[in-house]
Design an enzyme around this catalytic site. Structure first.
Site, PDB file in Angstrom:
ATOM      1  N   ASP A   1       0.550  -1.242   0.283  1.00  0.00           N
ATOM      2  CA  ASP A   1       0.217  -0.115   0.067  1.00  0.00           C
ATOM      3  C   ASP A   1       0.713   1.478  -0.196  1.00  0.00           C
ATOM      4  O   ASP A   1       1.977   1.568   0.555  1.00  0.00           O
ATOM      5  CB  ASP A   1      -0.249   0.299   1.116  1.00  0.00           C
ATOM      6  CG  ASP A   1      -1.823  -1.214   1.731  1.00  0.00           C
ATOM      7  OD1 ASP A   1      -2.170  -1.271  -0.264  1.00  0.00           O
ATOM      8  OD2 ASP A   1      -2.722  -1.033   2.148  1.00  0.00           O
TER       9      ASP A   1
ATOM     10  N   LYS B   1      -4.544   2.679  -2.177  1.00  0.00           N
ATOM     11  CA  LYS B   1      -4.781   3.609  -2.647  1.00  0.00           C
ATOM     12  C   LYS B   1      -4.609   4.949  -1.972  1.00  0.00           C
ATOM     13  O   LYS B   1      -4.239   5.066  -1.225  1.00  0.00           O
ATOM     14  CB  LYS B   1      -5.848   3.004  -1.983  1.00  0.00           C
ATOM     15  CG  LYS B   1      -6.582   1.529  -2.982  1.00  0.00           C
ATOM     16  CD  LYS B   1      -8.214   0.650  -2.176  1.00  0.00           C
ATOM     17  CE  LYS B   1      -7.282  -0.043  -0.946  1.00  0.00           C
ATOM     18  NZ  LYS B   1      -8.149  -0.691  -0.245  1.00  0.00           N
TER      19      LYS B   1
ATOM     20  N   MET C   1      -8.036   8.972   9.395  1.00  0.00           N
ATOM     21  CA  MET C   1      -9.030   9.252   8.139  1.00  0.00           C
ATOM     22  C   MET C   1      -9.750  10.106   7.984  1.00  0.00           C
ATOM     23  O   MET C   1     -10.592  10.326   7.742  1.00  0.00           O
ATOM     24  CB  MET C   1      -9.600   7.985   7.727  1.00  0.00           C
ATOM     25  CG  MET C   1      -8.476   6.894   6.502  1.00  0.00           C
ATOM     26  SD  MET C   1      -9.038   5.239   6.518  1.00  0.00           S
ATOM     27  CE  MET C   1      -9.633   4.573   8.262  1.00  0.00           C
TER      28      MET C   1
HETATM   29  N1  SAH Z   1      -4.092   0.215   9.579  1.00  0.00           N
HETATM   30  C1  SAH Z   1      -3.425   1.466   9.552  1.00  0.00           C
HETATM   31  C2  SAH Z   1      -4.460   2.425   9.453  1.00  0.00           C
HETATM   32  C3  SAH Z   1      -5.245   2.664   8.374  1.00  0.00           C
HETATM   33  S1  SAH Z   1      -5.743   3.964   7.617  1.00  0.00           S
HETATM   34  C4  SAH Z   1      -2.697   1.586  10.489  1.00  0.00           C
HETATM   35  O1  SAH Z   1      -2.678   0.928  11.831  1.00  0.00           O
HETATM   36  O2  SAH Z   1      -1.851   2.515  11.410  1.00  0.00           O
HETATM   37  C5  SAH Z   1      -5.195   5.204   7.118  1.00  0.00           C
HETATM   38  C6  SAH Z   1      -4.720   5.985   7.731  1.00  0.00           C
HETATM   39  O3  SAH Z   1      -4.204   6.146   8.991  1.00  0.00           O
HETATM   40  C7  SAH Z   1      -4.459   7.583   7.684  1.00  0.00           C
HETATM   41  O4  SAH Z   1      -5.854   8.048   7.441  1.00  0.00           O
HETATM   42  C8  SAH Z   1      -4.183   8.611   8.463  1.00  0.00           C
HETATM   43  O5  SAH Z   1      -5.401   9.139   9.638  1.00  0.00           O
HETATM   44  C9  SAH Z   1      -3.353   7.682   9.474  1.00  0.00           C
HETATM   45  N2  SAH Z   1      -2.017   6.775   9.288  1.00  0.00           N
HETATM   46  C10 SAH Z   1      -1.069   5.947   8.599  1.00  0.00           C
HETATM   47  N3  SAH Z   1      -0.181   6.686   8.738  1.00  0.00           N
HETATM   48  C11 SAH Z   1       0.490   7.996   9.233  1.00  0.00           C
HETATM   49  C12 SAH Z   1       1.288   8.953   9.613  1.00  0.00           C
HETATM   50  N4  SAH Z   1       2.162   8.153   9.358  1.00  0.00           N
HETATM   51  N5  SAH Z   1       1.316  10.189  10.502  1.00  0.00           N
HETATM   52  C13 SAH Z   1      -0.266  10.506  10.048  1.00  0.00           C
HETATM   53  N6  SAH Z   1      -1.413   9.759  10.358  1.00  0.00           N
HETATM   54  C14 SAH Z   1      -0.653   8.356   9.728  1.00  0.00           C
END
Ligand code: SAH
Length: 379
Positions: free
Chosen positions: A136, A157, A276
Site C-alpha cells: 500500500d 489507494k 482518516m
Molecule cells: N492500518 C493503519 C491505518 C490505516 S487507515 C494503522 O494501523 O495505522 C489510514 C490512516 O491512518 C490515515 O488516513 C491516517 O489517519 C493514519 N496514518 C497512517 N500512517 C500515518 C502517518 N504516518 N501519519 C499520520 N497518520 C497516519
C-alpha cells in the site's frame, strides 16, 4: 556461522558461492544477484564435486536453509561439511542464509506508520523471505527495494482515488499465492501501513485466503493510532487523566449517537483518536460540541507522523474548524486532555496534568468532568 541479518556488504562484481536446495535458495539467490555478486550456485554436494570448475577463492560462501542447519549440526548426512571445511582453510568467510518462505502461503504484514525503524523484525523477515510483495501507499514502500528481492506490486489507494478495488486485491493475493512465481505458487507478503487489522481490511484479506484454502498468517504492525500521537509527544493514556482511548475512523461522518458516546467518554478524560478524519473533522467537531463536549477540550492534528515533514497542530475543540483547515492526510486527530502533553509536556503541561490527575483521583466516579477542569496554559 552467524545468520546474515545485520551485515551490509557490497558484493558488486565479486564471486560468491551459494550452496543449498534450489527451492530454499531462490530468495537468497535473488538477493545476491541484486547485490551484484557473480554467483556460482550448487544445489547438492554432488553437483559441486561434479562441476568442471568451481571458484577457487570466492569472496563469500553462503549456505542456505536446511543445508546450513545440517552442516552446522555436524550431522552425518551433512554432505556440505567437506566443502565448507575446504573454504574455511582458505579463510573464505561463510554466512548462513535463511530458506525462502514456503510457496502458496500469505503473510499479512503490518508495516507501521511509514518509517523503516518502526518495521518489526518479524516484518523484516517476512519481507526477506517473500517472492511477491503487494504493498500500500502508506506502508514504508520507499524502503522496500533494500529489504527484499521479491517482485513488488503497488496496490495502494489514495483517499478518493481507489486504484485497485478490495475484491481485486483479495483476488490478486490468492492468485499470486497459488500461481505466482513461474506458475508454481509464491510466498506472498501483503504489506500494509500500521497494523493490518486496524482499518486495514486485513480481516477481509485473511478470510479470502482461508476461503481459497491458502494458509495465511498475520504479522502485527505498530498502528498509527498510537504511534503517530506518540511522534508528537502525546501519550494516548496518562495515569489519572485518561484511562481509555477510543480509535474511530473518520472515513464516513459519524452519527449523532456516536458523537454522544465519544463526548461521554471524552468528558471523563478518555482520549478520542481519529484516523482518516481530516475531511470530516468539521462535522466531528460540531457533533461533539452538540453532544455537550466542552469547547476547551484540547485537540491535536498530527500530520505525517514519523515521516519527513511531520507537523503537529494543537488547538481546542471550539477552534478546530478554524485552525486545522490547512491540515492534510495522512493525519491522526487526537482529542482529550492528553493533548496538553504534546511536545513531551513542554511548557509545564506535565505538572498541570499531575494536578488534574490528583484532582480526579481525589474525586473518582461522578467527579466533575475533565472537560470542565481549569484550562491553564496550553502545551
Ligand atoms: N492500518 C493503519 C491505518 C490505516 S487507515 C494503522 O494501523 O495505522 C489510514 C490512516 O491512518 C490515515 O488516513 C491516517 O489517519 C493514519 N496514518 C497512517 N500512517 C500515518 C502517518 N504516518 N501519519 C499520520 N497518520 C497516519
Amino acid at each position: 556461522m552467524q545468520p546474515n541479518l545485520s551485515l551490509s556488504l557490497s558484493l558488486e562484481g565479486l564471486p560468491v558461492v551459494v550452496l543449498g536446495d534450489a527451492e530454499e535458495s531462490r530468495q537468497a539467490l535473488a538477493r545476491y544477484r541484486r547485490a551484484g555478486a557473480r554467483i556460482a550456485f550448487y544445489d547438492s554436494p554432488e553437483a559441486y564435486l561434479g562441476a568442471v570448475a568451481v571458484p577457487s577463492r570466492p569472496a563469500l560462501v553462503a549456505v542456505v536453509g536446511s543445508a546450513a542447519q545440517r552442516s552446522a549440526a555436524g550431522a552425518p548426512d551433512a554432505g556440505w561439511a567437506p566443502v565448507l571445511a575446504h573454504y574455511r582453510t582458505l579463510g573464505v568467510p561463510q554466512v548462513q542464509e535463511p530458506a525462502a518462505g514456503p510457496r502458496g502461503h500469505v503473510t499479512l504484514v503490518g508495516g507501521g506508520p511509514g518509517s523503516r525503524g518502526l518495521l518489526t523484525s518479524d516484518a523484516l523477515e517476512a519481507l526477506r523471505d517473500a517472492d511477491v510483495v503487494l504493498y500500500d501507499r502508506l506502508a514504508p514502500w520507499q524502503e522496500l527495494a533494500g529489504l527484499t528481492a521479491a517482485q513488488l506490486i503497488d496496490v495502494g489507494k489514495l483517499p478518493g482515488h481507489h486504484k485497485v478495488p478490495q475484491e481485486e486485491i483479495n483476488r490478486l493475493i490468492v492468485e499470486h499465492a497459488q500461481h505466482g512465481c513461474g506458475g508454481r505458487g509464491a510466498n506472498v507478503v501483503r504489506l500494509k501501513g500500521g497494523d493490518p487489522f486496524v482499518f486495514g481490511r486485513g480481516g477481509e484479506e485473511a478470510a479470502a485466503c482461508a476461503a481459497a484454502g491458502v494458509p495465511v498468517r498475520v504479522v502485527s504492525g505498530i498502528s498509527s493510532a498510537v504511534a503517530v500521537p506518540a511522534a508528537a509527544g502525546i501519550p494516548v493514556t496518562h495515569r489519572g487523566v485518561s484511562h481509555s482511548f477510543t480509535v474511530v475512523s473518520g472515513h464516513a461522518p459519524l452519527t449523532s449517537t456516536e458523537h454522544e458516546s465519544l463526548a461521554g467518554l471524552a468528558a471523563e478524560g478518555g482520549t478520542v483518536v481519529v484516523l482518516m478524519g481530516i475531511a470530516t473533522l468539521p462535522h466531528l467537531a460540531a457533533g461533539l460540541r452538540r453532544a455537550g463536549l466542552d469547547s476547551g477540550t484540547p485537540l491535536a492534528v498530527v500530520e505525517r507522523g514519523h515521516l519527513a515533514g511531520q507537523r503537529t497542530t494543537v488547538t481546542e475543540l471550539g477552534r478546530a474548524e478554524a485552525e486545522t483547515g490547512g491540515c492534510a492526510n495522512p493525519a491522526v486527530i487526537v482529542i482529550g486532555e492528553v493533548v496538553r502533553l504534546a511536545g513531551f509536556g513542554a511548557a509545564g503541561a506535565a505538572a498541570e496534568l499531575e494536578g488534574l490527575a490528583e484532582q480526579l483521583l481525589a474525586h473518582p466516579a461522578g467527579a466533575e468532568p475533565v472537560g470542565a477542569a481549569p484550562a491553564g496554559g496550553r502545551a
